[in-house]
Write a protein that holds these residues in place. Structure first.
Motif, mmCIF file in Angstrom:
data_model
loop_
_atom_site.group_PDB
_atom_site.id
_atom_site.type_symbol
_atom_site.label_atom_id
_atom_site.label_comp_id
_atom_site.label_asym_id
_atom_site.label_seq_id
_atom_site.Cartn_x
_atom_site.Cartn_y
_atom_site.Cartn_z
ATOM 1 N N HIS A 123 0.792 -1.228 0.000
ATOM 2 C CA HIS A 123 0.000 0.000 0.000
ATOM 3 C C HIS A 123 0.827 1.281 0.000
ATOM 4 C CE1 HIS A 123 -3.715 -2.262 0.590
ATOM 5 N NE2 HIS A 123 -3.071 -2.979 1.484
ATOM 6 N N GLY A 124 2.153 1.156 0.003
ATOM 7 C CA GLY A 124 2.991 2.329 -0.128
ATOM 8 C C GLY A 124 3.185 3.144 1.141
ATOM 9 N N PHE A 125 3.111 2.490 2.295
ATOM 10 C CA PHE A 125 3.357 3.168 3.563
ATOM 11 C C PHE A 125 4.768 2.870 4.058
ATOM 12 C CE2 PHE A 125 -1.315 2.634 3.690
ATOM 13 C CZ PHE A 125 -1.692 3.946 3.925
ATOM 14 N N LYS A 126 5.247 3.695 4.975
ATOM 15 C CA LYS A 126 6.486 3.435 5.681
ATOM 16 C C LYS A 126 6.163 2.743 7.000
ATOM 17 C CE LYS A 126 9.000 7.349 3.714
ATOM 18 N NZ LYS A 126 9.736 8.613 4.014
ATOM 19 N N VAL A 127 6.904 1.699 7.320
ATOM 20 C CA VAL A 127 6.607 0.893 8.500
ATOM 21 C C VAL A 127 6.572 1.746 9.759
ATOM 22 C CG1 VAL A 127 7.461 -0.950 10.002
ATOM 23 C CG2 VAL A 127 7.479 -1.260 7.518
ATOM 24 N N ASP A 128 7.549 2.620 9.944
ATOM 25 C CA ASP A 128 7.611 3.381 11.185
ATOM 26 C C ASP A 128 6.475 4.385 11.318
ATOM 27 O OD1 ASP A 128 8.514 5.034 9.178
ATOM 28 O OD2 ASP A 128 10.236 5.809 10.289
ATOM 29 N N GLU A 129 5.830 4.726 10.204
ATOM 30 C CA GLU A 129 4.724 5.671 10.248
ATOM 31 C C GLU A 129 3.430 5.050 10.742
ATOM 32 O OE1 GLU A 129 4.491 7.277 6.341
ATOM 33 O OE2 GLU A 129 6.131 8.704 6.650
ATOM 34 N N ILE A 130 3.223 3.755 10.458
ATOM 35 C CA ILE A 130 1.954 3.144 10.847
ATOM 36 C C ILE A 130 2.098 2.093 11.941
ATOM 37 C CG2 ILE A 130 0.972 3.592 8.572
ATOM 38 C CD1 ILE A 130 1.229 0.592 8.018
ATOM 39 N N ALA A 131 3.324 1.753 12.320
ATOM 40 C CA ALA A 131 3.534 0.758 13.373
ATOM 41 C C ALA A 131 2.803 1.110 14.668
ATOM 42 C CB ALA A 131 5.024 0.555 13.628
ATOM 43 N N PRO A 132 2.727 2.393 15.076
ATOM 44 C CA PRO A 132 2.018 2.713 16.327
ATOM 45 C C PRO A 132 0.527 2.378 16.296
ATOM 46 C CG PRO A 132 3.450 4.519 15.687
ATOM 47 C CD PRO A 132 3.392 3.590 14.515
ATOM 48 N N PHE A 133 -0.037 2.205 15.107
ATOM 49 C CA PHE A 133 -1.472 1.933 14.984
ATOM 50 C C PHE A 133 -1.776 0.446 14.792
ATOM 51 C CE2 PHE A 133 -0.675 6.011 12.509
ATOM 52 C CZ PHE A 133 -0.728 6.799 13.645
ATOM 53 N N HIS A 134 -0.719 -0.362 14.759
ATOM 54 C CA HIS A 134 -0.860 -1.796 14.485
ATOM 55 C C HIS A 134 -1.218 -2.525 15.777
ATOM 56 C CE1 HIS A 134 -0.330 -5.666 12.725
ATOM 57 N NE2 HIS A 134 0.857 -5.907 13.244
ATOM 58 N N ARG A 135 -2.505 -2.780 15.947
ATOM 59 C CA ARG A 135 -2.993 -3.453 17.155
ATOM 60 C C ARG A 135 -4.260 -4.226 16.800
ATOM 61 N NH1 ARG A 135 -3.407 1.910 18.340
ATOM 62 N NH2 ARG A 135 -1.939 1.725 20.067
ATOM 63 N N ARG A 136 -4.573 -5.218 17.598
ATOM 64 C CA ARG A 136 -5.825 -5.944 17.417
ATOM 65 C C ARG A 136 -6.520 -6.098 18.755
ATOM 66 N NH1 ARG A 136 -7.777 -11.959 16.805
ATOM 67 N NH2 ARG A 136 -9.739 -11.608 15.716
ATOM 68 N N ILE A 137 -7.696 -5.533 18.871
ATOM 69 C CA ILE A 137 -8.584 -5.753 20.006
ATOM 70 C C ILE A 137 -9.562 -6.831 19.558
ATOM 71 C CG2 ILE A 137 -10.252 -4.692 21.566
ATOM 72 C CD1 ILE A 137 -8.785 -1.984 20.843
ATOM 73 N N THR A 138 -9.645 -7.926 20.293
ATOM 74 C CA THR A 138 -10.356 -9.112 19.815
ATOM 75 C C THR A 138 -11.865 -9.006 20.021
ATOM 76 O OG1 THR A 138 -10.244 -10.296 21.924
ATOM 77 C CG2 THR A 138 -8.343 -10.511 20.431
ATOM 78 N N PRO A 139 -12.633 -9.807 19.287
ATOM 79 C CA PRO A 139 -14.071 -9.870 19.540
ATOM 80 C C PRO A 139 -14.406 -10.196 20.992
ATOM 81 C CG PRO A 139 -13.597 -10.879 17.432
ATOM 82 C CD PRO A 139 -12.270 -10.579 18.071
ATOM 83 N N ARG A 140 -13.667 -11.135 21.611
ATOM 84 C CA ARG A 140 -13.936 -11.496 23.010
ATOM 85 C C ARG A 140 -13.713 -10.299 23.939
ATOM 86 N NH1 ARG A 140 -13.877 -16.389 25.522
ATOM 87 N NH2 ARG A 140 -15.159 -16.929 23.705
ATOM 88 N N GLU A 141 -12.662 -9.535 23.674
ATOM 89 C CA GLU A 141 -12.410 -8.353 24.501
ATOM 90 C C GLU A 141 -13.536 -7.332 24.337
ATOM 91 O OE1 GLU A 141 -7.542 -8.415 24.728
ATOM 92 O OE2 GLU A 141 -8.508 -7.726 22.873
ATOM 93 N N PHE A 142 -14.053 -7.195 23.126
ATOM 94 C CA PHE A 142 -15.175 -6.284 22.902
ATOM 95 C C PHE A 142 -16.411 -6.762 23.659
ATOM 96 C CE2 PHE A 142 -18.750 -4.839 20.093
ATOM 97 C CZ PHE A 142 -18.686 -3.504 20.449
ATOM 98 N N LEU A 143 -16.686 -8.053 23.645
ATOM 99 C CA LEU A 143 -17.826 -8.596 24.385
ATOM 100 C C LEU A 143 -17.691 -8.291 25.875
ATOM 101 C CD1 LEU A 143 -20.392 -10.501 24.355
ATOM 102 C CD2 LEU A 143 -18.801 -12.346 24.909
ATOM 103 N N ILE A 144 -16.516 -8.535 26.431
ATOM 104 C CA ILE A 144 -16.290 -8.320 27.859
ATOM 105 C C ILE A 144 -16.424 -6.848 28.227
ATOM 106 C CG2 ILE A 144 -14.558 -8.508 29.697
ATOM 107 C CD1 ILE A 144 -13.493 -11.014 28.307
ATOM 108 N N SER A 145 -16.171 -5.961 27.294
ATOM 109 C CA SER A 145 -16.265 -4.534 27.600
ATOM 110 C C SER A 145 -17.647 -4.142 28.113
ATOM 111 C CB SER A 145 -15.914 -3.702 26.361
ATOM 112 O OG SER A 145 -16.957 -3.741 25.388
ATOM 113 N N GLY A 146 -18.666 -4.912 27.762
ATOM 114 C CA GLY A 146 -20.022 -4.609 28.200
ATOM 115 C C GLY A 146 -20.225 -4.733 29.700
#
Length: 214
Positions: free
Chosen positions: A163-186
């Motif tokens: 996609h033409g990005f630089k790794v260091d520019e988007i690395a801070p946004f690379h995360r995954r919050i899981t479906p189970r974690e979203f369910l528990i948030s309730g």
């Protein structure tokens, strides 16, 4: 612990609500959505994933949900209108990123980086909640790159090359919050919800699902 409800078979609530929800198979959560009950009708609102558009419909699947009280019953008509605006305008792309973006009340995506409208099913739900609540639903920065199920460097390098990005520019946004974690948030009403609170509930919730016979 608030009760986890199997949406189609055990949903006995007489009041209107908004709920984080999961599809679950063999005790594992694999998809996240928002379930809405209003005036006796049930709706699912979600991003199905790659090559799919946003869906808001009453033909709900076999979810499990936890009611969130961060959105009050008298706000649900406004929330439904907001969801429909998003359905009509949103155009998400799939990716293991979340940077705290949101949708405004007209359904426009508001991004703070060049990634734009890129997210998982959970990221979509967080965008929706943040836009309506006008504050972070989760303390998303509690989740870092180590939260991803894929090799961080390999995924980032491949994604950036494509996609033409630089790794260091988007690395801070690379995360995954899981479906189970979203369910528990309730289970929590104080915002923003912290990862450590969710982590404290994971074993208990897993035992709940392990004990279920579908």
């Amino acid at each position: 612990m608030f009760r986890i409800v199997r949406t189609k078979h055990e949903s006995v609530e007489n009041s209107d609500f908004v709920a984080p929800a999961n599809l679950v198979k063999n005790g594992e959560s694999y998809h996240a959505a928002i379930i809405i009950r209003y005036s006796g009708s049930m709706y699912e609102f979600h991003y199905p994933g790659p090559s799919s558009g946003i869906e808001f419909n009453s033909n709900i699947r076999d979810y499990h949900h936890t009611v969130t009280y961060t959105i009050h019953a008298d706000e649900i008509p406004s929330f439904i209108a907001y969801c429909k605006n998003i359905r009509d305008r949103a155009n998400p792309l799939y990716g293991y990123f979340y940077s705290g973006e949101s949708y405004d009340l007209h359904g426009n995506h508001l991004s703070n980086n060049d990634l734009g409208e890129r997210m998982t099913c959970v990221g979509f739900c967080l965008n929706v909640f943040k836009g309506f609540l006008e504050e972070d639903y989760l303390k998303y920065s509690d989740w870092d790159g180590s939260s991803n199920p894929v090799q961080n460097s390999a995924y980032l390098e491949s994604f950036c090359k494509e996609h033409g990005f630089k790794v260091d520019e988007i690395a801070p946004f690379h995360r995954r919050i899981t479906p189970r974690e979203f369910l528990i948030s309730g289970f929590f009403n104080e915002l923003p919800i912290r990862k450590e609170w969710i982590d404290d509930k994971k074993d208990e919730v897993q035992r709940y699902f392990d004990s279920r016979t579908e």
